[in-house]
Design an enzyme around this catalytic site. Sequence first.
Site, PDB file in Angstrom:
ATOM      1  N   ASN A  70      -4.944 -13.888 -46.863  1.00 22.01           N
ATOM      2  CA  ASN A  70      -5.240 -15.203 -47.447  1.00 22.01           C
ATOM      3  C   ASN A  70      -5.549 -16.116 -46.264  1.00 22.01           C
ATOM      4  OD1 ASN A  70      -4.386 -13.991 -49.790  1.00 22.01           O
ATOM      5  ND2 ASN A  70      -2.434 -15.066 -49.898  1.00 22.01           N
ATOM      6  N   LYS A  96      -8.723 -26.078 -55.610  1.00 22.13           N
ATOM      7  CA  LYS A  96      -9.614 -25.193 -54.854  1.00 22.13           C
ATOM      8  C   LYS A  96     -10.546 -24.405 -55.772  1.00 22.13           C
ATOM      9  CE  LYS A  96      -6.373 -24.964 -51.035  1.00 22.13           C
ATOM     10  NZ  LYS A  96      -5.095 -25.325 -51.657  1.00 22.13           N
ATOM     11  N   TYR A 153      -6.096 -25.215 -43.990  1.00 26.28           N
ATOM     12  CA  TYR A 153      -4.743 -25.269 -43.427  1.00 26.28           C
ATOM     13  C   TYR A 153      -4.755 -25.042 -41.917  1.00 26.28           C
ATOM     14  CZ  TYR A 153      -3.214 -24.944 -48.294  1.00 26.28           C
ATOM     15  OH  TYR A 153      -3.021 -25.168 -49.630  1.00 26.28           O
ATOM     16  N   TRP A 211     -10.388 -18.513 -53.539  1.00 25.15           N
ATOM     17  CA  TRP A 211      -9.248 -19.178 -54.172  1.00 25.15           C
ATOM     18  C   TRP A 211      -9.762 -20.508 -54.650  1.00 25.15           C
ATOM     19  CZ3 TRP A 211      -4.943 -17.213 -55.841  1.00 25.15           C
ATOM     20  CH2 TRP A 211      -3.932 -18.073 -56.303  1.00 25.15           C
ATOM     21  N   ASN A 257       2.772 -11.246 -52.376  1.00 23.10           N
ATOM     22  CA  ASN A 257       1.871 -12.267 -51.870  1.00 23.10           C
ATOM     23  C   ASN A 257       2.612 -13.153 -50.867  1.00 23.10           C
ATOM     24  OD1 ASN A 257      -0.733 -13.906 -52.099  1.00 23.10           O
ATOM     25  ND2 ASN A 257       0.823 -15.453 -52.540  1.00 23.10           N
ATOM     26  N   GLU A 258       2.106 -13.216 -49.652  1.00 27.00           N
ATOM     27  CA  GLU A 258       2.629 -14.110 -48.596  1.00 27.00           C
ATOM     28  C   GLU A 258       4.149 -14.098 -48.573  1.00 27.00           C
ATOM     29  OE1 GLU A 258       0.800 -17.945 -48.989  1.00 27.00           O
ATOM     30  OE2 GLU A 258      -1.169 -17.142 -48.484  1.00 27.00           O
TER      31      GLU A 258
HETATM   32  C1  GCB Z   1      -1.974 -19.385 -50.855  1.00 29.89           C
HETATM   33  C2  GCB Z   1      -1.208 -18.865 -52.013  1.00 29.89           C
HETATM   34  C3  GCB Z   1      -1.676 -19.478 -53.309  1.00 29.89           C
HETATM   35  C4  GCB Z   1      -1.869 -20.963 -53.122  1.00 29.89           C
HETATM   36  C5  GCB Z   1      -2.937 -21.192 -52.068  1.00 29.89           C
HETATM   37  C6  GCB Z   1      -3.150 -22.668 -51.787  1.00 29.89           C
HETATM   38  O1  GCB Z   1      -2.072 -18.775 -49.843  1.00 29.89           O
HETATM   39  O2  GCB Z   1      -1.223 -17.483 -52.097  1.00 29.89           O
HETATM   40  O3  GCB Z   1      -0.737 -19.215 -54.295  1.00 29.89           O
HETATM   41  O4  GCB Z   1      -2.210 -21.603 -54.307  1.00 29.89           O
HETATM   42  O5  GCB Z   1      -2.537 -20.596 -50.883  1.00 29.89           O
HETATM   43  O6  GCB Z   1      -3.972 -23.296 -52.430  1.00 29.89           O
HETATM   44  O7  GCB Z   1      -2.480 -23.209 -50.920  1.00 29.89           O
END
Ligand code: GCB
Length: 856
Positions: A466, A566, A472, A546, A397-398
């Site tokens: 993502n 979120k 963001y 998310w 992941n990322e």
């Molecule tokens: C993401 C991550 C996740 C974070 C989310 C966030 O991209 O994969 O683990 O919790 O963003 O809320 O910033």
Amino acid sequence: MKFFNYLLIIIFLIGFKTQAQRVVKTINSGWEFQLENSENPETVNIPHTWNAEDAFNDGAYFRGKGTYKKKLFIPQDYKEKNVFIKFEGANQVTKVFVNNQLAGEHIGGYTGFIFELSDYLKYENENEIRIELDNAHHADIPPLEADFNFYGGIYRDVELIVTGKSHFQLEGESAGNFPIKTPAVSEELAKVVFDTKVENYHEDLKLQVEITDPSGNPVSSREHSLKAEELSLDFEIMNPELWSPEEPNLYNLKADLIDSRSGEILDSYTSNFGCRWFKADPEKGFFLNGKPIKLIGANRHQDFENMGNAVPNSIHRKDYQMIKDMGANFIRTAHYPQDPDVYRICDELGLLVWTEIPVINDVTDSKAYHKNSIEMQREQILQLYNHPSIVFWGYMNEIFIRLVFTGDMSEADKKAKIATSVELAKKLEAETKKLDTTRLSVMALHENDIYNTSGIADIPDVIGWNLYFGWYTQGLENLGRFLDNQHKNYPNRPLLISEYGPGSDSRIQTNDPKPWDYSEAYQLKSHVSYLNQIMERDYMLGMAAWNFADFGSSGRQDSRPFINQKGLVNFDREPKDVYYYYKASLTNEDFVYIAGKNFENRIIKKDQPVLIKVFANSEKVELTVNDTLRKSSEVIDNIAEFQLNLSENIHQLKATAGNSEHSRIIQVQFRENLIENIKHQPLTINVGSHSDFTDEKTGEIWINDQPYIQNSFGYVGGHSYQQSETKFQGSASNIKATTNEPLFQTMREDIKNYKFDVPDGKYRISLLFTEPNRGASRENIYNLGSDASNASEKLRMFDIRINGTLVEENLNLARDYGALRAVELNYTMDSENEINVEFQPKNGNTILSGIKLEKL
Ligand code: GCB
């Protein structure tokens, strides 16, 4: 009579012989627990974590060693058997000692493991089981860092397993599971392969295997003599009842290991499995059993309010039931394999699953880190193999997020980081395919081209992005553009959105949602836009919001500190509006829901209509107000909007769509009357904000701010203090000494006056402040070295007069209270037709976060 006795004996013997010999019992209760740095042990039950509280306080939560002890009486009988201990998961390095002898060690917090205890046990005696656990950061163990808490403890069930001397293999990566493969499935035929392995093999062992269909009827029943310790069996199921979200049909396989001399069952193994096939097409999306299906759902973390990750299975079930009820068909168990029950539940409910290992944000360039990551993937796949719900094995992941955001990394270090990550991805991909050729591999990327240029995005079968447009990064509408570009440039890549969504706080309500205001309305707006943009694009496999629920993340400083907000539902699983929006969008049975459970008090201008949003899956919604006024509105994007001109009163709303009905009581108050009303109800204003904020403790609603209006109230001068032009929140920091962060995080800077045209009388005025500038702390406030110009801005200082009386001289929030701290100053004053609070800058800008006026 004689015959009857004889029959009883036969029945008894048959019963005795066929009785399954594997005993499984949880040993969750009554463990003595002690943390490394604590003096006294306590008695705890498992599931348990030692970070349920401290992960939600200022400062780092405890990451270190904890020890669990328990006395276990082991009867003499068990000498003729084998005894094992099974952990469903413990975070993160576990050592098990039996009577002071090491029985086993496991690395990794999210998969199961089993150790045999037999050799260390004293029979007909008490035995001490001691479990040493360590959740300290370890450079060689994923996850290295992430946006969630690495709660330490034995947070999933522990079991004792007792088998016959010969038994199915239990120790090892698969933790007692055996793959039931379905290498070829069609509507006419499913091929099933069952591979198993026996320990303490001897020639007189046989296997009785029975497969039953979803209704429990036998499909196949076979007996095999064991010629060796391993056996692979093929079965065929004609016209299989396929597994799908609509019809989650589950077959069952049961295998008994029998001693053919005595007929005794020595051990048994059972598992559900399902028959389905699927593919991901880069042009046409996802197909299940030959039919297109858009994957829509959510990610889910495993923690819960006040419990950390030590949650009972009943909560896991409730969560997934809620996800299913919302109409979702897809879930990503981010960012790690979850409780084994979770996957059973997804099988039963019919949810397609992306499960992944916690290789997140960063990779350590070490053999041990690579080895541990691969081991985690092996354990995940081998343990969860039989779940038809699982369609994706994820492994990163990322992975470049640290690299992108760590400013001072040299080019050489960056290169090395990319190289080790790509190398690990290749190894994980190879391992994944080695263990399972039928599922798809996947990884989740953050919005950055480095995944393309480094080649890492070419490694897995499917790419999850993502994407946080409108949060963001700017502009909800940029989502489609971004995806279309990716699709154009990499036409052979099946694409998913693996995460999206803004933070929201049920205490924050507005009809004028803006990015970063944490309102439920902005969350709704964003999800509507995302869902539309994905539904329009056939090539998109789908998307996962998310997150299903708010979750703990000790590093977070949002509108509720230490919590990532979120979620579609709160940390305690109370749904936010957006949950019901999805339900309206994704379910077929008539559904109607009047939004705004947390927005039932509407404090508006007299000439302003009340905006009511109703979620529905019909074409039209009817709304009655106080059982009389009838209005009908068209449903667009599953939302019907009503603009109601309502009197200042309590109103009963009832929405109807098809066979579904929903009611809500709202209370309307006019802002023009708040001054008049002040004798009954203090006037509370969320200065600098366009949102209303409800204080959960007092029930007070701090209304959105307004410019001064004659014969009323409001601010004069200044501007809303914002993090940036596009982030409508003053500070994203935890504010000390309050839980009402949003009240203090938004503020008006450069304010000149706050005026109330109130009748004569005695009043109490409360002024709420915070110094938003993190650098302006007491420690460095006198340190006017090289940073002098900056520092003078930090040294915000102002006078306050109320009706001409100087009440604060040279108020310096940073100096007097410290930065990012809630400050409340109260004054009692007489009004002479007005209360005029004047702010006079001495240095830097004036600032105000909230104001409350009470009549005494
Ligand atoms: C993401 C991550 C996740 C974070 C989310 C966030 O991209 O994969 O683990 O919790 O963003 O809320 O910033």
